[in-house]
Write a protein that holds these residues in place. Structure first.
Motif, PDB file in Angstrom:
ATOM      1  N   ARG A 361     -85.620  -2.294 -47.687  1.00  0.00           N
ATOM      2  CA  ARG A 361     -84.513  -2.357 -46.782  1.00  0.00           C
ATOM      3  C   ARG A 361     -83.241  -2.146 -47.241  1.00  0.00           C
ATOM      4  O   ARG A 361     -82.347  -1.301 -46.715  1.00  0.00           O
ATOM      5  CB  ARG A 361     -84.445  -4.167 -46.375  1.00  0.00           C
ATOM      6  N   ARG A 362     -82.831  -2.735 -48.445  1.00  0.00           N
ATOM      7  CA  ARG A 362     -81.524  -2.245 -49.093  1.00  0.00           C
ATOM      8  C   ARG A 362     -81.169  -0.947 -49.484  1.00  0.00           C
ATOM      9  O   ARG A 362     -80.221  -0.512 -49.445  1.00  0.00           O
ATOM     10  CB  ARG A 362     -81.446  -3.297 -50.490  1.00  0.00           C
ATOM     11  N   LEU A 363     -82.364  -0.208 -50.022  1.00  0.00           N
ATOM     12  CA  LEU A 363     -82.322   1.025 -50.215  1.00  0.00           C
ATOM     13  C   LEU A 363     -82.562   1.959 -49.110  1.00  0.00           C
ATOM     14  O   LEU A 363     -82.550   3.266 -49.353  1.00  0.00           O
ATOM     15  CB  LEU A 363     -83.173   1.508 -51.252  1.00  0.00           C
ATOM     16  N   ASN A 364     -82.675   1.512 -47.926  1.00  0.00           N
ATOM     17  CA  ASN A 364     -83.013   2.149 -46.906  1.00  0.00           C
ATOM     18  C   ASN A 364     -84.273   3.179 -46.938  1.00  0.00           C
ATOM     19  O   ASN A 364     -84.360   4.356 -46.590  1.00  0.00           O
ATOM     20  CB  ASN A 364     -81.801   3.139 -46.330  1.00  0.00           C
ATOM     21  N   LEU A 365     -85.382   2.748 -47.652  1.00  0.00           N
ATOM     22  CA  LEU A 365     -86.587   3.586 -47.702  1.00  0.00           C
ATOM     23  C   LEU A 365     -87.733   2.905 -47.248  1.00  0.00           C
ATOM     24  O   LEU A 365     -87.622   1.729 -46.881  1.00  0.00           O
ATOM     25  CB  LEU A 365     -86.768   3.484 -49.369  1.00  0.00           C
ATOM     26  N   SER A 366     -88.644   3.434 -47.120  1.00  0.00           N
ATOM     27  CA  SER A 366     -90.033   2.796 -46.601  1.00  0.00           C
ATOM     28  C   SER A 366     -90.650   2.039 -47.735  1.00  0.00           C
ATOM     29  O   SER A 366     -90.145   2.031 -48.919  1.00  0.00           O
ATOM     30  CB  SER A 366     -91.022   3.762 -46.188  1.00  0.00           C
ATOM     31  N   VAL A 367     -91.482   1.137 -47.462  1.00  0.00           N
ATOM     32  CA  VAL A 367     -92.203   0.145 -48.504  1.00  0.00           C
ATOM     33  C   VAL A 367     -93.142   1.260 -49.354  1.00  0.00           C
ATOM     34  O   VAL A 367     -93.023   0.895 -50.495  1.00  0.00           O
ATOM     35  CB  VAL A 367     -92.930  -0.927 -47.783  1.00  0.00           C
ATOM     36  N   ARG A 368     -93.621   2.051 -48.707  1.00  0.00           N
ATOM     37  CA  ARG A 368     -94.587   2.881 -49.584  1.00  0.00           C
ATOM     38  C   ARG A 368     -93.718   3.916 -50.649  1.00  0.00           C
ATOM     39  O   ARG A 368     -94.027   4.210 -51.639  1.00  0.00           O
ATOM     40  CB  ARG A 368     -95.297   4.005 -48.485  1.00  0.00           C
ATOM     41  N   ALA A 369     -92.501   4.235 -50.115  1.00  0.00           N
ATOM     42  CA  ALA A 369     -91.787   5.027 -51.140  1.00  0.00           C
ATOM     43  C   ALA A 369     -91.202   4.274 -52.265  1.00  0.00           C
ATOM     44  O   ALA A 369     -91.268   4.676 -53.440  1.00  0.00           O
ATOM     45  CB  ALA A 369     -90.370   5.393 -50.382  1.00  0.00           C
ATOM     46  N   VAL A 370     -91.012   2.757 -51.898  1.00  0.00           N
ATOM     47  CA  VAL A 370     -90.598   2.031 -52.864  1.00  0.00           C
ATOM     48  C   VAL A 370     -91.655   1.736 -54.203  1.00  0.00           C
ATOM     49  O   VAL A 370     -91.527   1.903 -55.179  1.00  0.00           O
ATOM     50  CB  VAL A 370     -90.110   0.755 -52.516  1.00  0.00           C
ATOM     51  N   SER A 371     -93.062   1.685 -53.414  1.00  0.00           N
ATOM     52  CA  SER A 371     -94.006   1.333 -54.187  1.00  0.00           C
ATOM     53  C   SER A 371     -94.402   2.667 -55.183  1.00  0.00           C
ATOM     54  O   SER A 371     -94.658   2.520 -56.340  1.00  0.00           O
ATOM     55  CB  SER A 371     -95.606   1.111 -53.439  1.00  0.00           C
ATOM     56  N   TYR A 372     -94.201   3.817 -54.413  1.00  0.00           N
ATOM     57  CA  TYR A 372     -94.445   5.084 -55.202  1.00  0.00           C
ATOM     58  C   TYR A 372     -93.414   5.225 -56.342  1.00  0.00           C
ATOM     59  O   TYR A 372     -93.779   5.408 -57.613  1.00  0.00           O
ATOM     60  CB  TYR A 372     -94.068   6.120 -54.387  1.00  0.00           C
ATOM     61  N   ARG A 373     -92.332   4.749 -56.153  1.00  0.00           N
ATOM     62  CA  ARG A 373     -91.129   4.798 -57.353  1.00  0.00           C
ATOM     63  C   ARG A 373     -91.299   3.732 -58.449  1.00  0.00           C
ATOM     64  O   ARG A 373     -91.245   4.006 -59.537  1.00  0.00           O
ATOM     65  CB  ARG A 373     -89.622   4.519 -56.561  1.00  0.00           C
ATOM     66  N   LEU A 374     -92.004   2.496 -58.103  1.00  0.00           N
ATOM     67  CA  LEU A 374     -92.314   1.631 -58.946  1.00  0.00           C
ATOM     68  C   LEU A 374     -93.439   2.048 -59.883  1.00  0.00           C
ATOM     69  O   LEU A 374     -93.250   1.698 -61.156  1.00  0.00           O
ATOM     70  CB  LEU A 374     -92.707   0.331 -58.322  1.00  0.00           C
ATOM     71  N   GLU A 375     -94.394   2.828 -59.330  1.00  0.00           N
ATOM     72  CA  GLU A 375     -95.529   3.275 -60.206  1.00  0.00           C
ATOM     73  C   GLU A 375     -94.895   4.627 -61.026  1.00  0.00           C
ATOM     74  O   GLU A 375     -95.448   4.643 -62.295  1.00  0.00           O
ATOM     75  CB  GLU A 375     -96.443   4.040 -59.122  1.00  0.00           C
ATOM     76  N   ARG A 376     -94.085   5.302 -60.534  1.00  0.00           N
ATOM     77  CA  ARG A 376     -93.631   6.416 -61.222  1.00  0.00           C
ATOM     78  C   ARG A 376     -92.634   5.937 -62.435  1.00  0.00           C
ATOM     79  O   ARG A 376     -92.831   6.321 -63.658  1.00  0.00           O
ATOM     80  CB  ARG A 376     -92.465   7.118 -60.421  1.00  0.00           C
TER      81      ARG A 376
END
Length: 417
Positions: A361-376
């Motif tokens: 929500r704070r980054l204005n991204l989807s949850v899936r996009a955040v999960s991908y970035r954390l994995e990266r």
């Protein structure tokens, strides 16, 4: 023009006509005694104001009544000078004006009998001249008083600013500083703390201190408070509050944001320390807290020095923190969009308490996009942000990157901050 009527038949006849035999010619013993008595009575009637502040005003009044001549520039300047003296002596403006008004009506009460005006027309003209003279004199008195007060305030503000500057700098002459701070009610034997308030945006700080000082005094319950501006920030020096007193930081933050809702403020409060050097130390803590919060892009609007100690620890051994950043998060630069997006994601993730949905929500991204970035991040650094055993090292490295302004600036082990 009419001339004063002198008592006829000597002193004895004069006493029978007006109660006392008085020669109103300037410089005579009788006139001096009479005017001196009127001046003293006026001083008592104005609350004990020194009668000397009238100067030659009563002589000018007598001259106006007997000749119709209004005071010239030099005479009004003399009254203005007496207005300045009244301000310097601490006489209130109301009492100073009351002195002149009281002198005017007291002199007029006795003047017709003393001078002996020939008819009602002459009396009316004399009354008009006296009233106009009093009017001009009071205006000159007020101008002189106001000018003196303005100069005194300006001089006091200059001295006040110099004292605050020396306190914040930690002036070497501790004994002299204690003596200079005393007139402003500052007891340097007590522990003090310093709070800094910085606006987000182009808000003016020069219009805030007066109202803020009253608010702090009301809240803290002590007049041992100094408020000023420095480097575009508001500086508040106040005695250390007890557990039962309102918190200084909370008080400032509330009042500033309430009075200027369009411009949010960030407040940093240093820890309380005793003595004059303690004020400089508390100021440095508050200033460091503001600077560190800006570099780390913290969202917190109320900062406390004790809560920022961990960041000072990180910066104390800069070669070590540089090595940590180089080892842990520098590999993020290999990502397609560079290190910054992944660094922002990790920083926000830790700031939300490791809640993926809130991070999105704070980054204005989807949850899936955040999960991908954390994995990266986990792939590139070898430290998984979702794993508690990896989290501390990665979080410290992310904070270090912000403190070192990486990746905007290259990492150089051993460089000064």
């Amino acid at each position: 023009m009419y001339q004063p009527v002198r008592p006829q038949g000597g002193d004895e006849a004069g006493e029978q006509r007006c109660g006392t035999a008085i020669d109103t010619r300037p410089g005579t013993t009788a006139s001096q005694a009479w005017l001196r008595r009127v001046a003293q009575d006026a001083g008592h009637g104005a609350g004990g104001v020194p009668a000397e502040l009238l100067g030659d005003f009563l002589i000018v009044l007598v001259d106006a009544a007997t000749s119709g001549r209004l005071p010239d520039r030099s005479e009004l300047d003399a009254v203005g000078h007496n207005g300045r003296r009244a301000a310097e002596l601490g006489v209130s403006a109301g009492n100073a004006v009351q002195l002149y008004l009281s002198a005017g009506w007291r002199l007029w009460r006795e003047l017709p009998d003393t001078v002996g005006f020939p008819d009602t027309v002459a009396t009316a003209r004399a009354a008009e001249a006296v009233l106009r003279t009093v009017d001009l004199a009071v205006a000159a008195l007020a101008d002189g008083y106001t000018a003196a007060r303005r100069d005194m305030v300006r001089n006091e503000e200059t001295l006040r600013r110099e004292v605050i500057e020396d306190l914040l700098r930690g002036d070497g002459d501790a004994a002299g500083l204690v003596q200079r701070a005393e007139p402003f009610g500052l007891d340097l034997g007590r522990p003090h703390q310093v709070a800094l308030a910085a606006p987000h945006g182009a808000a003016r700080t020069d219009t805030v201190p007066a109202a803020l000082e009253r608010s702090v005094v009301d809240g803290v319950g002590d007049r041992d408070v100094l408020v000023a501006t420095k480097d575009g920030r508001i500086v508040v020096v106040a005695p250390a509050t007890s557990v039962h007193d309102p918190d200084l930081g909370v008080l400032l933050h509330r009042d500033l944001n309430r009075s200027s809702s369009a411009t949010p403020w960030r407040v940093a409060v240093g820890r309380p320390h005793p003595g004059s050097y303690g004020i400089a130390r508390s100021y440095e803590e508050a200033r460091d807290a503001l600077g560190t919060a800006a570099r780390l892009r913290l969202r917190t609007s109320l900062l406390r020095a004790e809560d920022m100690l961990v960041y000072r620890v990180l910066l104390r051994d800069q070669p070590a923190i540089t090595d940590l950043v180089q080892t842990v998060v520098a590999p993020l630069a290999q990502a397609r969009g560079g290190a910054q997006p992944l660094l922002n994601t990790a920083e926000t993730y830790f700031a939300t308490g490791c809640v993926t949905a809130e991070t999105a929500r704070r980054l204005n991204l989807s949850v899936r996009a955040v999960s991908y970035r954390l994995e990266r991040i986990a792939e590139l650094t070898g430290h998984d942000p979702t794993d508690p055993s990896h989290r501390f090292t990665l979080h410290a490295a992310v904070l270090g990157a912000r403190l070192l302004d990486w990746p905007e600036h290259d990492l150089r082990t051993g460089d000064a901050d």
